[in-house]
Design an enzyme around this catalytic site. Sequence first.
Site, PDB file in Angstrom:
ATOM      1  CG  ASP A 262      -2.168   0.888   0.931  1.00  0.00           C
ATOM      2  OD1 ASP A 262      -2.111   1.725   0.004  1.00  0.00           O
ATOM      3  OD2 ASP A 262      -3.171   0.778   1.653  1.00  0.00           O
TER       4      ASP A 262
HETATM    5  C1  BGC Z   1      -5.031   3.259   0.349  1.00  0.00           C
HETATM    6  C2  BGC Z   1      -5.285   2.267  -0.761  1.00  0.00           C
HETATM    7  C3  BGC Z   1      -5.143   2.925  -2.097  1.00  0.00           C
HETATM    8  C4  BGC Z   1      -3.770   3.562  -2.182  1.00  0.00           C
HETATM    9  C5  BGC Z   1      -3.468   4.194  -3.516  1.00  0.00           C
HETATM   10  C6  BGC Z   1      -3.768   4.068   0.133  1.00  0.00           C
HETATM   11  O1  BGC Z   1      -3.688   5.122   1.025  1.00  0.00           O
HETATM   12  O2  BGC Z   1      -4.981   2.575   1.581  1.00  0.00           O
HETATM   13  O3  BGC Z   1      -6.561   1.699  -0.602  1.00  0.00           O
HETATM   14  O4  BGC Z   1      -5.373   2.008  -3.115  1.00  0.00           O
HETATM   15  O5  BGC Z   1      -3.663   4.542  -1.178  1.00  0.00           O
HETATM   16  O6  BGC Z   1      -4.170   5.370  -3.683  1.00  0.00           O
END
Ligand code: BGC
Length: 732
Positions: A262
């Site tokens: 993530d």
């Molecule tokens: C979130 C994810 C997301 C990623 C990319 C993160 O902060 O937890 O769900 O896909 O950002 O934007």
Amino acid sequence: MRTDELKRLLSEMSLEEKIGQMIQIPGYFFEDGHLTGPALEMGLENDDLYLAGSLLSVIGAEKIVSLQKTFMEKQPHHIPMLFMADIINGYRTVYPIPLAQGCSFDPNLAERCASVAARESTASGLHVTFSPMADLVRDARWGRVMESTGEDAYLNGEMTAAMVRGYQGSDLAEKGRIASCLKHFAGYGAPDGGRDYNTVELSPRTLLDDYLPAYQRAVEAGTAMVMTSFNTLDRIPSSANKWLLQTILREQMGFEGVIISDWGALFELLNHGIAADLEEAARLSIQAGVDIDMSSPVYPKALKKLVDAGIVPVELIDLAAWRILELKNKLGLFENPCKDASAEAEQKVLLCPEHRQIAQEAAEKSFVLLKNDGDTLPLDLHASVACIGPYWDTNKLKGAWSIFAEDEDCATLKEVFEKLPFPSIQFAEGCAIADPGTFIVAFRETKEIDFPDPEKALAEAVKLARSADQVALALGEHRETTGEGASHGNLTLPECQLRLLKEVAAVNPNVTVVFFTGRPLDIRAVQQYAKAILVAWMPGTEGAKALARVLTGEVAPSGRLSMAFPYCVGQVPIHYNQMRTGRPFHGDYRKERFFSKYLDIPNEPLYPFGYGLTYTSFAYSPVTLDQTALRAGETLHASVRVTNTGKRAGTETVQLYIRDVAGSVTRPLRELKGFRKVALEPGASQEITFEITEDMLRFHDIHMNFTSEPGAFEVYIGPDSTTENKGTFTLQ
Ligand code: BGC
Ligand code: BGC
């Protein structure tokens, strides 16, 4: 590209190039091909940038075509980039948030919605969407419950597998197909206290039986990618958890695709306190099996040093780079680097009538009618109506993740209702959308709620309510108070809205409350003052039209809660399939003690999982079973006859739950094992039969084997998770 050609390509790539594939940079890191401040802070230099294998959050056909060209020219082997983004509940045409989609109990609908998102976002140049989210949720305080399809593993599995099919189809290279990235692996939906990014404590059995199955279903459906979660499990952050990523995800679930961290999660290993520096974070992540580092300096700054020092074998790098190249190849990017990106196609498909129609259908099927005393709904089109509340005149109906959609594409409730033939229809804002002084902190708007002259607005609303035959109050959370980083300690509607509700109900009791929310709320006050309650969630681009049709009875509501509405925040986490206790309790909580209960509130939620009314009523026959004993390999049939006993057509969601009476470990009170939607005309009835087989009864037993155990089982079939309509059988 043929596999042997792809292998040759890999063998010709330098170490830097291979590591480059494992780096994802956000679009805002550069402008016109030049690095901006954040990238420089991360220690990235121009050369690193052009070796990166994927880009995050850049959209638009023209932009992506031009970026792809620039990157490929600079990449020594002209390898195309992957463009990824969060297309959660639609791209430009937005359908309801996932929690609301869960309420449709309609996987086919979720599949069609996902394919709309795929068609639109691929026309704009995207290759991968960071969806679906299969995180099981039991705690409405957590802001991200809106991104899940709810509290039940079986329902989540059905919905997330359907979404994967809708995004990917059977061939990723096909036009209009996008690769899906399942997230957040694993257990992210259970942060302590409902506080985002917090520690997760799950017993191994709870993890395996309750939390992992929905991810597994999405893996079986063929998701191309998986994203690790921010949280720890048993004190190990997921991005460094070799057991989770290798033993569970790769070996047991059979996942062969790309694992991405993530956002910034590899760097967060330092904050978690399990890595002392970037090198240690990189070593832990690559050994655990993270193929792509999303937006952190860990792989860019540390991976090469580790390989050069002989600490990380180059084979690990080769394997990760290989998986990424394979994904690019499956998407057909070596032949067709911009895939479906086309400004012309964008013109044609974005917000096209067909997509808006699916979004409207999805919204209609996700609304949940919780209360309807005296047939208050549908609204009477021959009587005057006062439309009061902060949600009547806003086009912000799309939910927190709709970052690429425009509010202007969404009609307001007011615009749609004004056209309806009520003899008189009047509108008043009544109060603010959030209590004045509340800070809204979001991707696209950061502000303090300021509401001039609340007393005047309230007085106007009360005046309208007094003179109308019926009142429709549109209340709810601000859309930015759910979603990532939007955990809440309280679950009530804003004070100003509750005051509006009370004052309006005092002058006109004929009140319907429609409310917009990304999470279940404590709605005891609404329950007390409103005659009818409809949950609209965050319904998307066509939400207003869908609501007009449902509120006026053109379409009957049919949604069922995918997550319980708690009595109050003190009950959460709450879910219908809790484990049995030694002191079960049913009765008057105020008059008993020494049971597993509270002294001041009931154990039951205000509205349970699976609950929802419509404009007619249904009766169930007792459950009949065609056998009283089941053996492995056989099928038992459990049936009920469902009859529409009301005066209107309606759709019932018939739900099957099973209870394992005694096991080698404590078993849940009951578990959802099937559901069926049936549309019935007034007076009509239909027999619904579920098949029950031994594999549906498996769980992780005392020895951690995934198996079933002989003995008695109870089969419940009814309209929600509290049904007592049951039969019994024995597993032999
Ligand atoms: C979130 C994810 C997301 C990623 C990319 C993160 O902060 O937890 O769900 O896909 O950002 O934007
Ligand atoms: C309590 C124990 C107590 C026992 C005997 C139980 O209900 O949990 O703490 O010692 O009764 O009185």
